[in-house]
Design a protein around this motif. Structure first.
Motif, PDB file in Angstrom:
ATOM      1  N   ARG A   1      27.085 -12.376  22.610  1.00  0.00           N
ATOM      2  CA  ARG A   1      28.388 -11.734  22.477  1.00  0.00           C
ATOM      3  C   ARG A   1      29.346 -12.280  23.528  1.00  0.00           C
ATOM      4  O   ARG A   1      29.017 -12.337  24.718  1.00  0.00           O
TER       5      ARG A   1
ATOM      6  N   LEU B   1      23.358  -4.387  14.177  1.00  0.00           N
ATOM      7  CA  LEU B   1      24.568  -5.069  13.722  1.00  0.00           C
ATOM      8  C   LEU B   1      25.705  -4.095  13.420  1.00  0.00           C
ATOM      9  O   LEU B   1      26.778  -4.511  12.981  1.00  0.00           O
TER      10      LEU B   1
ATOM     11  N   VAL C   1      27.076 -14.907  11.461  1.00  0.00           N
ATOM     12  CA  VAL C   1      25.675 -14.538  11.240  1.00  0.00           C
ATOM     13  C   VAL C   1      25.115 -15.464  10.154  1.00  0.00           C
ATOM     14  O   VAL C   1      25.877 -16.100   9.427  1.00  0.00           O
TER      15      VAL C   1
ATOM     16  N   VAL D   1      36.272  -7.073  16.509  1.00  0.00           N
ATOM     17  CA  VAL D   1      35.142  -8.001  16.532  1.00  0.00           C
ATOM     18  C   VAL D   1      35.189  -8.982  15.360  1.00  0.00           C
ATOM     19  O   VAL D   1      35.758  -8.681  14.304  1.00  0.00           O
ATOM     20  N   CYS D   2      34.625 -10.132  15.589  1.00  0.00           N
ATOM     21  CA  CYS D   2      34.480 -11.133  14.536  1.00  0.00           C
ATOM     22  C   CYS D   2      33.093 -11.734  14.751  1.00  0.00           C
ATOM     23  O   CYS D   2      32.732 -12.064  15.880  1.00  0.00           O
ATOM     24  N   SER D   3      32.295 -11.809  13.710  1.00  0.00           N
ATOM     25  CA  SER D   3      30.929 -12.276  13.936  1.00  0.00           C
ATOM     26  C   SER D   3      30.552 -13.440  13.035  1.00  0.00           C
ATOM     27  O   SER D   3      31.108 -13.627  11.952  1.00  0.00           O
TER      28      SER D   3
ATOM     29  N   VAL E   1      30.828 -12.485  18.202  1.00  0.00           N
ATOM     30  CA  VAL E   1      29.384 -12.258  18.249  1.00  0.00           C
ATOM     31  C   VAL E   1      28.693 -13.267  17.334  1.00  0.00           C
ATOM     32  O   VAL E   1      29.101 -13.448  16.180  1.00  0.00           O
TER      33      VAL E   1
ATOM     34  N   LEU F   1      32.535 -10.629   8.922  1.00  0.00           N
ATOM     35  CA  LEU F   1      31.250 -11.247   9.269  1.00  0.00           C
ATOM     36  C   LEU F   1      31.172 -12.563   8.494  1.00  0.00           C
ATOM     37  O   LEU F   1      31.107 -12.550   7.267  1.00  0.00           O
TER      38      LEU F   1
ATOM     39  N   ILE G   1      21.068 -12.627  19.611  1.00  0.00           N
ATOM     40  CA  ILE G   1      22.416 -12.070  19.459  1.00  0.00           C
ATOM     41  C   ILE G   1      23.206 -12.402  20.727  1.00  0.00           C
ATOM     42  O   ILE G   1      22.791 -12.037  21.827  1.00  0.00           O
TER      43      ILE G   1
ATOM     44  N   LEU H   1      29.317  -4.715  14.136  1.00  0.00           N
ATOM     45  CA  LEU H   1      29.971  -5.853  13.475  1.00  0.00           C
ATOM     46  C   LEU H   1      30.717  -5.429  12.213  1.00  0.00           C
ATOM     47  O   LEU H   1      31.417  -6.225  11.596  1.00  0.00           O
TER      48      LEU H   1
END
Ligand SMILES: [Zn+2]
Length: 357
Positions: free
Chosen positions: A13, A114, A26, A22-24, A88, A122, A11, A117
């Motif tokens: 960041r 998570l 995955v 936040v923007c992730s 992230v 995501l 992970i 997030l």
């Protein structure tokens, strides 16, 4: 973060200035499906670069995406832009083998790694063809055993032909299903190629000779369901169709297709055919991504800006990991940049755009 030795999820960041924004990214996984080097022209376990082609197990699914996100992180680290939104990236260790639970994203979500997030989109980066994937189908599998009555085929009125009964039962169930699970306007909006379907995919019957009516026949099949319907509703209504058939199998008799002697009840002998229907599991619902999400609009605009055109699509397969995260409150947006036609997998659906089941 690792749950078994030697297989760590990563992970990373890049912090933004606004807390909670936040923007992730995955879903890009570090594992690949097995490869047999003898069937490969190049070493599958080593990256080979020839012109603008990359060869190796997992270049499209999903190590290319791991490289892409690594490059994104390196660019952020080099230029250190002041962003409002934290970025992230979560690399996961297990995607290809769904029977291994508890070591990848499922466990990260379960243990709360998570949770932060959930307040932003995501992006699940493990699809292909550089277009947003916005939906997937639900799926259920079934088995139906039909019991008739063995008899000499020269006296068909004395027996119950289980193959004919099975075929008519399947036709009846399908007719009712297609009335109850019609294509919905949202399925056009999400660009599903096919509507919900229920169909047989395997059939077998009691071995015997050609001059006998077979005493039992087994049909198996599946249901692919648009995500705007619920698999529990399918289980409920199909059970009702079966109850109607078993209450009076004669409703399936049709002299126009089977002639005058094929009967599914034998009142003189107080006998009737029977249909036992069973779901092989509870089934799973499909996914419809949130088209009002800022993440969706961002990927739509970015795709259009780079490629000149954007064509979001939905698939008839199912994506269990993604569905579970969506059920837990994540704003799932799916995309990916491999080319599905060059992907090699161990499954017969090698040209499917994602690892769908
Ligand atoms: Zn994958």
């Amino acid at each position: 973060m690792h749950f078994v030795d030697g297989r760590g999820n990563v992970i990373i960041r890049y912090p933004g200035t606004v807390p909670g924004k936040v923007c992730s990214f995955v879903g890009s996984h570090l594992d690949v499906v097995p490869a047999n080097p003898t069937s490969w022209e190049r070493n599958p376990f080593k990256l080979t670069v020839e012109g603008d082609m990359l060869y190796g197990r997992g270049t499209t699914d999903c190590l290319g995406h791991v490289a892409l996100l690594t490059d994104l992180l390196c660019t952020l680290a080099e230029h250190k832009p002041a962003l409002k939104t934290s970025v992230v990236v979560v690399f996961i260790v297990n995607e290809e083998n769904s029977s291994f639970v508890g070591l990848g994203v499922d466990q990260l979500a379960k243990e709360g790694y998570l949770d932060k997030l959930k307040s932003g989109p995501l992006f699940w980066i493990d699809a292909a063809d550089s277009q947003p994937c916005i939906g997937s189908a639900g799926n259920l599998q079934w088995k139906m055993k039909v019991t008739g009555k063995l008899f000499h085929s020269g006296l068909p009125h004395k027996g119950i032909n289980s193959i004919e009964l099975a075929m008519d039962a399947v036709a009846y169930i399908q007719r009712r299903f297609f009335q109850d699970f019609k294509r919905l306007p949202q399925e056009d909006e999400y660009n599903f190629v096919t509507q919900s379907t229920l169909k047989p995919t395997q059939i077998s019957c009691a071995p015997g000779s050609l001059n006998q009516l077979p005493p039992d026949c087994t049909v198996e099949g599946d249901v692919r369901l648009a995500p705007f319907y619920d698999v529990a509703e399918v289980r409920r209504v199909v059970s009702a169709y079966i109850a109607e058939i078993n209450a009076n199998p004669a409703v399936l008799e049709n002299p126009e297709t089977r002639g005058p002697h094929s009967k599914y009840t034998l009142p003189d002998e107080n006998k009737k055919g029977a249909v036992e229907f069973q779901w092989l599991a509870d089934g799973e619902n499909g996914i419809a991504c949130n088209l009002n999400s800022v993440g969706y609009h961002a990927i739509l605009e970015a795709t259009k800006a780079i490629l000149g055109d954007v064509k979001p699509y939905s698939i008839g397969g199912s994506l269990p990991l993604i569905r579970e995260l969506q059920e837990h409150g994540f704003d799932m947006q799916i995309s990916g940049y491999g080319i599905s036609t060059t992907k090699r997998t161990a499954s017969p659906i090698s040209t499917a755009p994602i690892n769908q089941q």
